[in-house]
Motif scaffolding. Structure first.
Motif, mmCIF file in Angstrom:
data_model
loop_
_atom_site.group_PDB
_atom_site.id
_atom_site.type_symbol
_atom_site.label_atom_id
_atom_site.label_comp_id
_atom_site.label_asym_id
_atom_site.label_seq_id
_atom_site.Cartn_x
_atom_site.Cartn_y
_atom_site.Cartn_z
ATOM 1 N N MET A 1 46.517 12.308 62.621
ATOM 2 C CA MET A 1 47.882 12.694 62.953
ATOM 3 C C MET A 1 48.841 11.644 62.408
ATOM 4 O O MET A 1 48.580 10.448 62.483
ATOM 5 C CB MET A 1 48.033 12.804 64.469
ATOM 6 N N SER A 2 49.941 12.095 61.825
ATOM 7 C CA SER A 2 50.929 11.180 61.280
ATOM 8 C C SER A 2 52.247 11.329 62.025
ATOM 9 O O SER A 2 52.464 12.305 62.746
ATOM 10 C CB SER A 2 51.142 11.437 59.785
ATOM 11 N N VAL A 3 53.127 10.357 61.849
ATOM 12 C CA VAL A 3 54.469 10.398 62.422
ATOM 13 C C VAL A 3 55.460 10.394 61.272
ATOM 14 O O VAL A 3 55.419 9.513 60.398
ATOM 15 C CB VAL A 3 54.724 9.197 63.351
ATOM 16 N N GLU A 4 56.343 11.385 61.268
ATOM 17 C CA GLU A 4 57.372 11.488 60.250
ATOM 18 C C GLU A 4 58.649 10.820 60.757
ATOM 19 O O GLU A 4 59.177 11.200 61.794
ATOM 20 C CB GLU A 4 57.635 12.966 59.945
ATOM 21 N N VAL A 5 59.100 9.812 60.016
ATOM 22 C CA VAL A 5 60.350 9.128 60.337
ATOM 23 C C VAL A 5 61.333 9.509 59.234
ATOM 24 O O VAL A 5 61.046 9.315 58.050
ATOM 25 C CB VAL A 5 60.175 7.599 60.394
ATOM 26 N N GLU A 6 62.482 10.035 59.624
ATOM 27 C CA GLU A 6 63.339 10.658 58.619
ATOM 28 C C GLU A 6 64.817 10.459 58.939
ATOM 29 O O GLU A 6 65.230 10.534 60.092
ATOM 30 C CB GLU A 6 63.004 12.152 58.568
ATOM 31 N N ARG A 7 65.577 10.214 57.899
ATOM 32 C CA ARG A 7 67.041 10.183 58.019
ATOM 33 C C ARG A 7 67.616 11.202 57.048
ATOM 34 O O ARG A 7 67.341 11.154 55.840
ATOM 35 C CB ARG A 7 67.597 8.798 57.709
ATOM 36 N N LYS A 8 68.392 12.132 57.565
ATOM 37 C CA LYS A 8 69.042 13.133 56.730
ATOM 38 C C LYS A 8 70.393 12.598 56.262
ATOM 39 O O LYS A 8 71.027 11.791 56.940
ATOM 40 C CB LYS A 8 69.208 14.446 57.496
ATOM 41 N N PHE A 9 70.827 13.084 55.095
ATOM 42 C CA PHE A 9 72.133 12.668 54.586
ATOM 43 C C PHE A 9 72.760 13.803 53.787
ATOM 44 O O PHE A 9 72.066 14.713 53.319
ATOM 45 C CB PHE A 9 72.022 11.393 53.735
ATOM 46 N N VAL A 10 74.076 13.736 53.665
ATOM 47 C CA VAL A 10 74.812 14.735 52.897
ATOM 48 C C VAL A 10 74.661 14.406 51.417
ATOM 49 O O VAL A 10 74.972 13.296 50.982
ATOM 50 C CB VAL A 10 76.298 14.750 53.287
ATOM 51 N N CYS A 11 74.148 15.354 50.648
ATOM 52 C CA CYS A 11 74.012 15.123 49.211
ATOM 53 C C CYS A 11 75.082 15.924 48.469
ATOM 54 O O CYS A 11 75.529 16.974 48.934
ATOM 55 C CB CYS A 11 72.613 15.469 48.719
ATOM 56 N N ASN A 12 75.475 15.409 47.332
ATOM 57 C CA ASN A 12 76.522 16.053 46.543
ATOM 58 C C ASN A 12 76.207 15.903 45.060
ATOM 59 O O ASN A 12 75.101 15.494 44.682
ATOM 60 C CB ASN A 12 77.893 15.465 46.889
ATOM 61 N N ALA A 13 77.191 16.199 44.215
ATOM 62 C CA ALA A 13 76.971 16.171 42.771
ATOM 63 C C ALA A 13 76.636 14.776 42.254
ATOM 64 O O ALA A 13 76.026 14.632 41.185
ATOM 65 C CB ALA A 13 78.220 16.706 42.058
ATOM 66 N N ASP A 14 77.022 13.727 43.000
ATOM 67 C CA ASP A 14 76.771 12.358 42.548
ATOM 68 C C ASP A 14 75.416 11.807 42.989
ATOM 69 O O ASP A 14 75.013 10.726 42.545
ATOM 70 C CB ASP A 14 77.866 11.429 43.083
ATOM 71 N N THR A 15 74.712 12.536 43.862
ATOM 72 C CA THR A 15 73.471 11.996 44.424
ATOM 73 C C THR A 15 72.411 11.775 43.358
ATOM 74 O O THR A 15 71.736 10.732 43.332
ATOM 75 C CB THR A 15 72.924 12.929 45.517
ATOM 76 N N LEU A 16 72.231 12.742 42.454
ATOM 77 C CA LEU A 16 71.229 12.592 41.389
ATOM 78 C C LEU A 16 71.545 11.380 40.508
ATOM 79 O O LEU A 16 70.639 10.634 40.124
ATOM 80 C CB LEU A 16 71.158 13.859 40.542
ATOM 81 N N LYS A 17 72.823 11.187 40.207
ATOM 82 C CA LYS A 17 73.217 10.034 39.392
ATOM 83 C C LYS A 17 72.903 8.734 40.122
ATOM 84 O O LYS A 17 72.396 7.780 39.516
ATOM 85 C CB LYS A 17 74.711 10.122 39.072
ATOM 86 N N THR A 18 73.188 8.692 41.413
ATOM 87 C CA THR A 18 72.907 7.488 42.198
ATOM 88 C C THR A 18 71.410 7.199 42.227
ATOM 89 O O THR A 18 70.987 6.040 42.078
ATOM 90 C CB THR A 18 73.436 7.652 43.630
ATOM 91 N N LEU A 19 70.606 8.231 42.421
ATOM 92 C CA LEU A 19 69.148 8.045 42.430
ATOM 93 C C LEU A 19 68.670 7.478 41.091
ATOM 94 O O LEU A 19 67.806 6.593 41.050
ATOM 95 C CB LEU A 19 68.457 9.380 42.718
ATOM 96 N N GLU A 20 69.227 7.975 40.007
ATOM 97 C CA GLU A 20 68.859 7.469 38.683
ATOM 98 C C GLU A 20 69.254 6.009 38.539
ATOM 99 O O GLU A 20 68.479 5.193 38.018
ATOM 100 C CB GLU A 20 69.548 8.319 37.604
ATOM 101 N N GLU A 21 70.429 5.670 39.033
ATOM 102 C CA GLU A 21 70.928 4.293 38.899
ATOM 103 C C GLU A 21 70.090 3.291 39.681
ATOM 104 O O GLU A 21 69.970 2.126 39.271
ATOM 105 C CB GLU A 21 72.389 4.230 39.362
ATOM 106 N N ILE A 22 69.527 3.713 40.814
ATOM 107 C CA ILE A 22 68.727 2.779 41.617
ATOM 108 C C ILE A 22 67.246 2.816 41.237
ATOM 109 O O ILE A 22 66.409 2.207 41.901
ATOM 110 C CB ILE A 22 68.898 3.039 43.123
ATOM 111 N N GLY A 23 66.917 3.543 40.162
ATOM 112 C CA GLY A 23 65.554 3.528 39.631
ATOM 113 C C GLY A 23 64.587 4.481 40.292
ATOM 114 O O GLY A 23 63.365 4.304 40.196
#
Length: 222
Positions: free
Chosen positions: A1-23
């Motif tokens: 059995m596992s425990v899922e720890v999760e934080r949700k956030f609002v994503c927008n048009a800039d999210t993909l760019k930010t993910l790319e920038e942080i590697g």
């Protein structure tokens, strides 16, 4: 059995760019349909238990108590409050046992031999389980240098978008370490605010199941 720890956030048009920038590295895209089940009286969800069928497999998400290490003041406490924590049970006999413990007014088990599909239908019928939500999600997943952290960008077929930062722990694992990883990742993504972001189920129920939604709100489940 596992425990899922999760934080949700609002994503927008800039999210993909930010993910790319942080590697962040894209793990790919997939699509899946979720069906959620409960009794007409909402016996499971009123206990914050979420019975789901995805790709033919059953899953049960149950609440887990907060780790003592989280019971601090200030920034750590606020970061913990932004996250949800659920035990994830995927073993069907254990799922059936947990459901039966909650739903008391079930029929006696039948001794008649049945096929796997008939057994599933019989189990659902005995516990008066009905599907109250069904939707399809397109998910893009990413991994970062932070070990064990995954970022998902979800688009549901009812027009809802949400991002999730997730860490999976073995039961009894280091919860504070998981929360710290999520907090660091949130910082890299530039996430601000101190309130939880609603997830797909919250949005679905609010729009499609107002009575169910109102009951869960009144019991402080949502």
């Amino acid at each position: 059995m596992s425990v899922e720890v999760e934080r949700k956030f609002v994503c927008n048009a800039d999210t993909l760019k930010t993910l790319e920038e942080i590697g962040a590295v894209c793990l790919g895209q997939r699509q899946f349909c979720d069906q959620y089940f409960d009794t007409p009286k909402f016996d499971l969800t009123l206990k914050d238990m979420w019975l789901r069928k995805r790709k033919g497999c059953w899953e049960l998400k149950c609440p887990t108590t907060a780790d003592k290490a989280e019971e601090t003041s200030g920034e750590q406490s606020r970061a913990a409050a932004m996250c949800s924590r659920y035990k994830e049970i995927t073993n069907l006999p254990e799922i059936q046992l947990r459901v039966k413990e909650v739903i008391k007014d079930v029929c006696e088990d039948s001794e008649t031999e049945t096929s796997p599909s008939q057994e599933e239908e019989s189990w659902m019928s005995r516990n008066n389980l009905v599907c109250f939500a069904e939707f399809t999600t397109v998910r893009k997943s990413f991994t970062l240098e932070e070990e064990g952290v995954q970022v998902d960008l979800d688009e549901a077929d009812f027009g809802f978008h949400v991002g999730e930062i997730e860490v999976l722990l073995p039961e009894g694992g280091d919860m504070q370490s998981a929360l710290n990883k999520i907090q660091r990742t949130a910082g890299k993504l530039g996430l601000t605010g101190d309130k939880r972001v609603e997830g797909k189920m919250h949005a679905y129920l609010r729009s499609n199941c107002p009575e169910h939604f109102a009951r869960l709100l009144s019991e402080h489940i949502l």
